[in-house]
Write an enzyme that holds these catalytic residues in place. Structure first.
Site, PDB file in Angstrom:
ATOM      1  N   ILE A 164      42.042  45.736  27.865  1.00 15.16           N
ATOM      2  CA  ILE A 164      43.240  44.903  28.049  1.00 15.16           C
ATOM      3  C   ILE A 164      43.312  43.890  26.914  1.00 15.16           C
ATOM      4  CG2 ILE A 164      43.604  45.100  30.537  1.00 15.16           C
ATOM      5  CD1 ILE A 164      42.024  42.439  30.802  1.00 15.16           C
ATOM      6  N   ARG A 165      44.546  43.390  26.668  1.00 13.23           N
ATOM      7  CA  ARG A 165      44.734  42.412  25.602  1.00 13.23           C
ATOM      8  C   ARG A 165      43.851  41.197  25.871  1.00 13.23           C
ATOM      9  NH1 ARG A 165      50.916  41.786  24.480  1.00 13.23           N
ATOM     10  NH2 ARG A 165      50.789  44.050  24.654  1.00 13.23           N
TER      11      ARG A 165
ATOM     12  N   GLY B 265      33.888  45.674  29.757  1.00  6.57           N
ATOM     13  CA  GLY B 265      33.237  44.910  30.825  1.00  6.57           C
ATOM     14  C   GLY B 265      31.750  45.211  30.927  1.00  6.57           C
ATOM     15  N   GLN B 266      31.123  44.696  31.994  1.00  8.98           N
ATOM     16  CA  GLN B 266      29.668  44.807  32.128  1.00  8.98           C
ATOM     17  C   GLN B 266      29.202  46.262  32.142  1.00  8.98           C
ATOM     18  OE1 GLN B 266      27.800  44.093  35.863  1.00  8.98           O
ATOM     19  NE2 GLN B 266      25.830  43.542  34.970  1.00  8.98           N
TER      20      GLN B 266
ATOM     21  N   LYS C 102      37.296  47.337  48.000  1.00  6.87           N
ATOM     22  CA  LYS C 102      36.346  48.447  47.834  1.00  6.87           C
ATOM     23  C   LYS C 102      36.490  49.467  48.969  1.00  6.87           C
ATOM     24  CE  LYS C 102      34.609  47.362  43.927  1.00  6.87           C
ATOM     25  NZ  LYS C 102      35.080  48.135  42.766  1.00  6.87           N
TER      26      LYS C 102
ATOM     27  N   ILE D  11      45.207  48.553  33.661  1.00  8.02           N
ATOM     28  CA  ILE D  11      45.257  49.389  34.870  1.00  8.02           C
ATOM     29  C   ILE D  11      46.527  49.132  35.691  1.00  8.02           C
ATOM     30  CG2 ILE D  11      43.964  47.811  36.382  1.00  8.02           C
ATOM     31  CD1 ILE D  11      42.566  50.457  37.411  1.00  8.02           C
TER      32      ILE D  11
ATOM     33  N   TYR E  88      37.037  41.217  47.786  1.00  7.68           N
ATOM     34  CA  TYR E  88      36.347  42.233  46.983  1.00  7.68           C
ATOM     35  C   TYR E  88      35.996  43.435  47.873  1.00  7.68           C
ATOM     36  CZ  TYR E  88      32.723  44.099  43.825  1.00  7.68           C
ATOM     37  OH  TYR E  88      31.974  44.893  42.993  1.00  7.68           O
TER      38      TYR E  88
ATOM     39  N   GLY F 109      38.591  49.557  31.408  1.00  9.23           N
ATOM     40  CA  GLY F 109      37.651  48.435  31.552  1.00  9.23           C
ATOM     41  C   GLY F 109      36.423  48.644  30.685  1.00  9.23           C
TER      42      GLY F 109
HETATM   43  C1  AKB Z   1      29.122  41.359  42.756  1.00  8.10           C
HETATM   44  O1  AKB Z   1      28.146  40.631  42.954  1.00  8.10           O
HETATM   45  O2  AKB Z   1      30.294  41.030  42.997  1.00  8.10           O
HETATM   46  C2  AKB Z   1      28.863  42.744  42.218  1.00  8.10           C
HETATM   47  C3  AKB Z   1      28.630  43.745  43.295  1.00  8.10           C
HETATM   48  C4  AKB Z   1      27.377  43.756  44.043  1.00  8.10           C
HETATM   49  O3  AKB Z   1      29.457  44.576  43.545  1.00  8.10           O
HETATM   50  N1  AKB Z   1      27.740  42.710  41.327  1.00  8.10           N
END
Ligand code: AKB
Length: 317
Positions: free
Chosen positions: A34-35, A11-12, A146, A54, A142, A8
Site C-alpha cells: 500500500i502507498r 509487513g511482519q 478472524k 486490499i 481482531y 501486505g
Molecule cells: C497479535 O498479537 O495480535 C498477533 C496474533 C497472535 O495474531 N500476533
C-alpha cells in the site's frame, strides 16, 4: 512454476514470506504493497512489486491478470491491540478486503491463503490443549474478523470451489521485521532489550501463557498448507498450529541462560493483558500434524539462541 501475489508484502510476515517464495518458486512472486509502505532493498530489487490495496478490488484484479497469478497470500490485517482502537478499520481491511480477494479468486481461479490466529478463540474455549474444532467466541474485533474470515473462506470453498486454506498463527517471533500493534509483540521486544543491554518493561503479566512460534516455522507452515494434498484435508480454514507456549518469566529465564544480567520489570498494559487473558494458553495441533504433516522445527531454546545471535549481528552488539 507458481505466480503468486502477496498482499501486505512489507509487513511482519509478508516481508519474509515474499523472499522465501521467490527462493522456492520460479514464477513471478509479486510484492503487493500500500502507498506509504513501499518495498525497499532486496524485497524491491528481487522481483515485481505493485500497489495492491486490499480494499481496492480493481487493484487486486489488475495484479492477478497482469502476472497470471494462481495463488494469493492475503496478509493484510491490523493486529489485535491496534484493531481494538480502530475496530471499523479492522473490519474494513479484514473482511471487506477478504471479500475482494475471494471474489477475484473466484473469477480468476486462484488459491487463497488468509491467516487466522490464536485470537480467533475467546475466554470460553478450553484454555489448555485448545482443540481444532471448539467454541470460537472472541471478545476482540481482531478475533471477530478472524472467525468471520475462517467462515467466509470455507463458504467460498464449499459454494464456489475456491481453494482457500489457512492456519491459526500463534504470536510470531522474528529478528527481521517487527510486528507492531499485537498482543504477543512483547516476545519480540524482549530480545531487542536483552541484546541492547536495556531493562525490559513487560506489558504482559507473569503467569500469562500464549502460543508463540519462530518465523521460519511459520513461513514453512504457510507454504506447506498451500502445497498439501487437498484429498487429505478434512479441515481448511483454519488449522491450529503450535510449537511453544510460555509466559514472560519463562522467556526471560531462557534469555538469562545466555545473558545472565538481563533484567525485566513489569509495566502491564491493561488492553493487551485483557486480550491475552481471553486467548488460549496452548493449542492442540493434532489435525495439522495428521492431515498435512505439520511439524515445528524450533523450540524456545533453539529460537532463543538464533534470535540472540542474529539480533546481535544486526544491531552490531
Ligand atoms: C497479535 O498479537 O495480535 C498477533 C496474533 C497472535 O495474531 N500476533
Amino acid at each position: 512454476m507458481k505466480n503468486v501475489l502477496v498482499i501486505g508484502s512489507t509487513g511482519q510476515i509478508g516481508s519474509e514470506l515474499t523472499m522465501k517464495l521467490r527462493h522456492e518458486y520460479t514464477g513471478d512472486i509479486v510484492a503487493g504493497y500500500i502507498r506509504g509502505a513501499e518495498p525497499h532493498g532486496e524485497l524491491a530489487e528481487s522481483g515485481p512489486a505493485m500497489e495492491v490495496d486490499i480494499t481496492n478490488a480493481t487493484q487486486i484484479a489488475e495484479a492477478v491478470e497482469h502476472y497470471h497469478v494462481d495463488t494469493i497470500y492475503n496478509l493484510a490485517a491490523l493486529l489485535s491491540a491496534v484493531a481494538e482502537n480502530k475496530p471499523q478499520l479492522a473490519w474494513h481491511i479484514g473482511i471487506d478486503g477478504l471479500i475482494n480477494v475471494l471474489e477475484v479468486a473466484r473469477e480468476k481461479h486462484c488459491a487463497v491463503f488468509t491467516p487466522s490466529s490464536i485470537g480467533s478463540f475467546g475466554p470460553n474455549a478450553p484454555k489448555d490443549g485448545t482443540p481444532q474444532d471448539t467454541i470460537q467466541q472472541p471478545r476482540t474485533m481482531y478475533g471477530v474478523t478472524k472467525v468471520t474470515g475462517e467462515l467466509l473462506s470455507n463458504y467460498y470453498a464449499l459454494k464456489f470451489g475456491v481453494d482457500t486454506r489457512s492456519v491459526r498463527f500463534p504470536g510470531l517471533i522474528s529478528y527481521v521485521t517487527s510486528p507492531g500493534g499485537g498482543t504477543t509483540d512483547y516476545a519480540v521486544d524482549i530480545y531487542y532489550s536483552a541484546v541492547k543491554g536495556e531493562v525490559f518493561k513487560c506489558p504482559i503479566a507473569a503467569g500469562t501463557f500464549m502460543d508463540m512460534m519462530y518465523m521460519p516455522d511459520a513461513l514453512r507452515a504457510a507454504i506447506e498448507i498451500m502445497e498439501a494434498d487437498p484429498d487429505k484435508l478434512h479441515h481448511r480454514n483454519s488449522f491450529n498450529i503450535a510449537s511453544m507456549s510460555f509466559d514472560p518469566e519463562i522467556i526471560a529465564g531462557k534469555i538469562r541462560e545466555h545473558i545472565p544480567d538481563f533484567e525485566m520489570v513489569y509495566d502491564v498494559d491493561p488492553l493487551r493483558q485483557s486480550i491475552a487473558e481471553s486467548w488460549p494458553n496452548r493449542l492442540d495441533d493434532t489435525c495439522a500434524r495428521m492431515e498435512w504433516g505439520w511439524k515445528p522445527e524450533y523450540d524456545l531454546e533453539t529460537m532463543t539462541i538464533d534470535m540472540l545471535d542474529k539480533l546481535a549481528r544486526r544491531l552490531g552488539k
